[in-house]
Design a protein around this motif. Structure first.
Motif, mmCIF file in Angstrom:
data_model
loop_
_atom_site.group_PDB
_atom_site.id
_atom_site.type_symbol
_atom_site.label_atom_id
_atom_site.label_comp_id
_atom_site.label_asym_id
_atom_site.label_seq_id
_atom_site.Cartn_x
_atom_site.Cartn_y
_atom_site.Cartn_z
ATOM 1 N N LEU A 60 0.815 -1.388 -0.230
ATOM 2 C CA LEU A 60 -0.337 0.167 0.160
ATOM 3 C C LEU A 60 0.861 1.291 0.366
ATOM 4 N N LEU A 61 1.828 1.744 0.676
ATOM 5 C CA LEU A 61 2.623 2.677 0.866
ATOM 6 C C LEU A 61 3.485 2.198 -0.666
ATOM 7 N N ASN A 62 4.113 1.428 -1.450
ATOM 8 C CA ASN A 62 4.575 1.675 -2.540
ATOM 9 C C ASN A 62 3.875 2.566 -3.455
ATOM 10 N N MET A 63 2.164 1.902 -3.057
ATOM 11 C CA MET A 63 1.330 2.045 -4.573
ATOM 12 C C MET A 63 1.315 4.033 -3.828
ATOM 13 N N SER A 64 0.878 4.089 -3.019
ATOM 14 C CA SER A 64 1.177 5.758 -2.784
ATOM 15 C C SER A 64 1.977 6.841 -3.105
ATOM 16 N N LEU A 65 3.142 5.664 -2.767
ATOM 17 C CA LEU A 65 4.453 6.555 -3.232
ATOM 18 C C LEU A 65 4.409 6.819 -4.571
ATOM 19 N N THR A 66 4.355 5.813 -5.252
ATOM 20 C CA THR A 66 4.344 5.766 -7.026
ATOM 21 C C THR A 66 3.195 6.926 -7.309
ATOM 22 N N GLU A 67 1.673 6.609 -6.790
ATOM 23 C CA GLU A 67 0.727 7.825 -6.844
ATOM 24 C C GLU A 67 0.972 9.142 -7.441
ATOM 25 N N VAL A 68 1.138 9.741 -6.363
ATOM 26 C CA VAL A 68 2.121 10.990 -6.049
ATOM 27 C C VAL A 68 3.294 11.251 -6.656
ATOM 28 N N ARG A 69 4.211 10.460 -6.843
ATOM 29 C CA ARG A 69 5.374 10.575 -7.868
ATOM 30 C C ARG A 69 4.896 10.486 -9.641
ATOM 31 N N THR A 70 3.741 10.058 -10.071
ATOM 32 C CA THR A 70 3.114 9.769 -11.226
ATOM 33 C C THR A 70 2.020 11.169 -10.833
ATOM 34 N N GLY A 71 1.558 11.798 -10.164
ATOM 35 C CA GLY A 71 0.608 13.366 -9.759
ATOM 36 C C GLY A 71 -0.574 11.911 -10.244
ATOM 37 N N LYS A 72 -1.020 10.759 -10.432
ATOM 38 C CA LYS A 72 -2.375 10.504 -9.136
ATOM 39 C C LYS A 72 -2.666 11.037 -7.999
ATOM 40 N N ARG A 73 -1.938 11.023 -7.455
ATOM 41 C CA ARG A 73 -2.269 11.518 -6.305
ATOM 42 C C ARG A 73 -1.824 12.995 -5.469
ATOM 43 N N PRO A 74 -2.871 13.686 -5.202
ATOM 44 C CA PRO A 74 -1.914 15.548 -3.920
ATOM 45 C C PRO A 74 -0.619 14.850 -3.706
ATOM 46 N N TRP A 75 0.221 15.784 -4.055
ATOM 47 C CA TRP A 75 1.362 15.460 -3.206
ATOM 48 C C TRP A 75 1.211 15.649 -1.784
ATOM 49 N N SER A 76 1.768 14.131 -0.892
ATOM 50 C CA SER A 76 1.628 13.823 0.014
ATOM 51 C C SER A 76 2.892 13.726 0.377
ATOM 52 N N GLY A 77 3.346 13.803 2.381
ATOM 53 C CA GLY A 77 4.853 13.691 3.161
ATOM 54 C C GLY A 77 4.506 12.263 3.174
ATOM 55 N N HIS A 78 6.046 11.682 3.064
ATOM 56 C CA HIS A 78 5.997 9.880 3.855
ATOM 57 C C HIS A 78 5.553 9.951 4.659
ATOM 58 N N ASP A 79 5.263 10.646 5.897
ATOM 59 C CA ASP A 79 5.148 10.277 6.749
ATOM 60 C C ASP A 79 3.748 10.309 7.115
ATOM 61 N N GLU A 80 3.240 11.150 6.096
ATOM 62 C CA GLU A 80 1.871 11.289 5.962
ATOM 63 C C GLU A 80 0.980 9.573 5.360
ATOM 64 N N LEU A 81 2.070 9.326 4.296
ATOM 65 C CA LEU A 81 1.058 8.590 3.749
ATOM 66 C C LEU A 81 2.043 7.141 4.040
ATOM 67 N N THR A 82 2.841 6.742 4.914
ATOM 68 C CA THR A 82 3.438 5.662 5.933
ATOM 69 C C THR A 82 2.245 4.904 7.244
ATOM 70 N N ARG A 83 1.415 5.876 7.830
ATOM 71 C CA ARG A 83 0.636 6.035 8.305
ATOM 72 C C ARG A 83 -0.543 5.535 7.997
ATOM 73 N N ARG A 84 -1.331 6.468 6.588
ATOM 74 C CA ARG A 84 -2.673 5.920 6.092
ATOM 75 C C ARG A 84 -2.201 4.987 5.727
ATOM 76 N N SER A 85 -1.618 4.078 4.855
ATOM 77 C CA SER A 85 -0.814 2.454 4.784
ATOM 78 C C SER A 85 -1.320 1.873 5.787
ATOM 79 N N LEU A 86 -0.496 2.218 6.667
ATOM 80 C CA LEU A 86 -0.803 1.514 8.175
ATOM 81 C C LEU A 86 -2.302 1.182 8.360
ATOM 82 N N MET A 87 -2.779 2.213 8.670
ATOM 83 C CA MET A 87 -4.222 2.273 8.843
ATOM 84 C C MET A 87 -4.891 1.264 8.072
ATOM 85 N N GLN A 88 -4.872 1.333 6.621
ATOM 86 C CA GLN A 88 -5.603 0.461 5.688
ATOM 87 C C GLN A 88 -4.897 -0.705 6.340
ATOM 88 N N ALA A 89 -3.761 -1.178 6.332
ATOM 89 C CA ALA A 89 -3.276 -2.266 6.167
ATOM 90 C C ALA A 89 -4.061 -3.121 7.286
#
Length: 243
Positions: A60-89
């Motif tokens: 989930l985290l790698n998917m989120s990083l890829t989406e941010v990197r490719t512009g499919k998701r608005p900019w989000s910091g790594h800590d925010e993406l880490t927490r969100r991905s942990l919650m989902q997992a």
């Protein structure tokens, strides 16, 4: 190509080593799995699902990083993406009605920020710092990298987060940002990582590459044209020692 069979001279003169951190310098996967096992137990959940939780989080985290990197998701910091991905997992693996998901996420997030170093990392980085500039170049936030370094006792000459470039590796802008920030030429930099995707991207930006073997990451004999292959960071330090 250099092989990990003893002390050798570097075929190029490097002044600076860029180190990936998660997986290469610290055992993120093992740390998160152990922390998840403890937190699932404390929450009354099946602790045998800890590995599944860690694997799901990485995906989930790698998917989120890829989406941010490719512009499919608005900019989000790594800590925010880490927490969100942990919650989902946790919701997927632990169950929606777990009841302790939020405090468990906070404890797992703390574990990420204090991931344990591989046994050889501290001494190898210290040895290499005597001959080279040693720089952490990671997708992790500057805050996380600072806490990781303090907790592990690893001392860098410089710590750079991909967030400074408003993107994430393997975006070429990250490597270019790091080189330009330190007023370097790409030809004098060696990228050190346990992930082939990181090294392949670095090579496309003119950096030399060193693949380091780590448990749970890409094998040291993985396909690819890397300048160095090393069993661990101690082995790499031996190879980079100039006789």
């Amino acid at each position: 190509m250099n092989q990990s069979n003893g002390r050798q001279k570097s075929p190029r003169r490097f002044t600076t080593l860029f180190f990936d951190v998660f997986g290469t310098v610290v055992d993120l996967r093992g740390t998160v799995t152990d922390a998840a096992r403890a937190q699932l137990r404390d929450s009354g959940l099946d602790q045998e699902r800890a590995q599944l939780l860690a694997d799901e989080w990485f995906v989930l985290l790698n998917m989120s990083l890829t989406e941010v990197r490719t512009g499919k998701r608005p900019w989000s910091g790594h800590d925010e993406l880490t927490r969100r991905s942990l919650m989902q997992a946790l919701e997927r693996i632990g169950g929606q009605g777990a009841g302790h998901v939020s405090p468990t996420v906070e404890k797992l997030t703390l574990a990420v920020r204090r991931a344990r170093a591989w046994p050889d990392s501290r001494s190898a980085v210290a040895d290499l710092s005597e001959a080279y500039r040693v720089v952490a170049l990671s997708n992790a936030s500057a805050a996380t990298l600072t806490e990781l370094s303090a907790a592990s006792g690893i001392r860098w000459h410089c710590v750079l987060s991909s967030e400074f470039a408003r993107s994430y590796k393997p975006d070429p802008r990250v490597y270019a940002f790091a080189v330009e920030t330190l007023r370097l030429d790409a030809s004098e930099v060696l990228m050190v990582a346990a992930h082939t995707w990181d090294l392949e991207a670095a090579a496309r930006n003119g950096l030399a590459t060193a693949l380091v073997g780590r448990n749970g990451e890409d094998p040291v004999d993985a396909p690819g044209a890397f300048d160095f292959r090393a069993r661990d960071l101690t082995d790499l330090a031996d190879q980079l020692t100039v006789a």
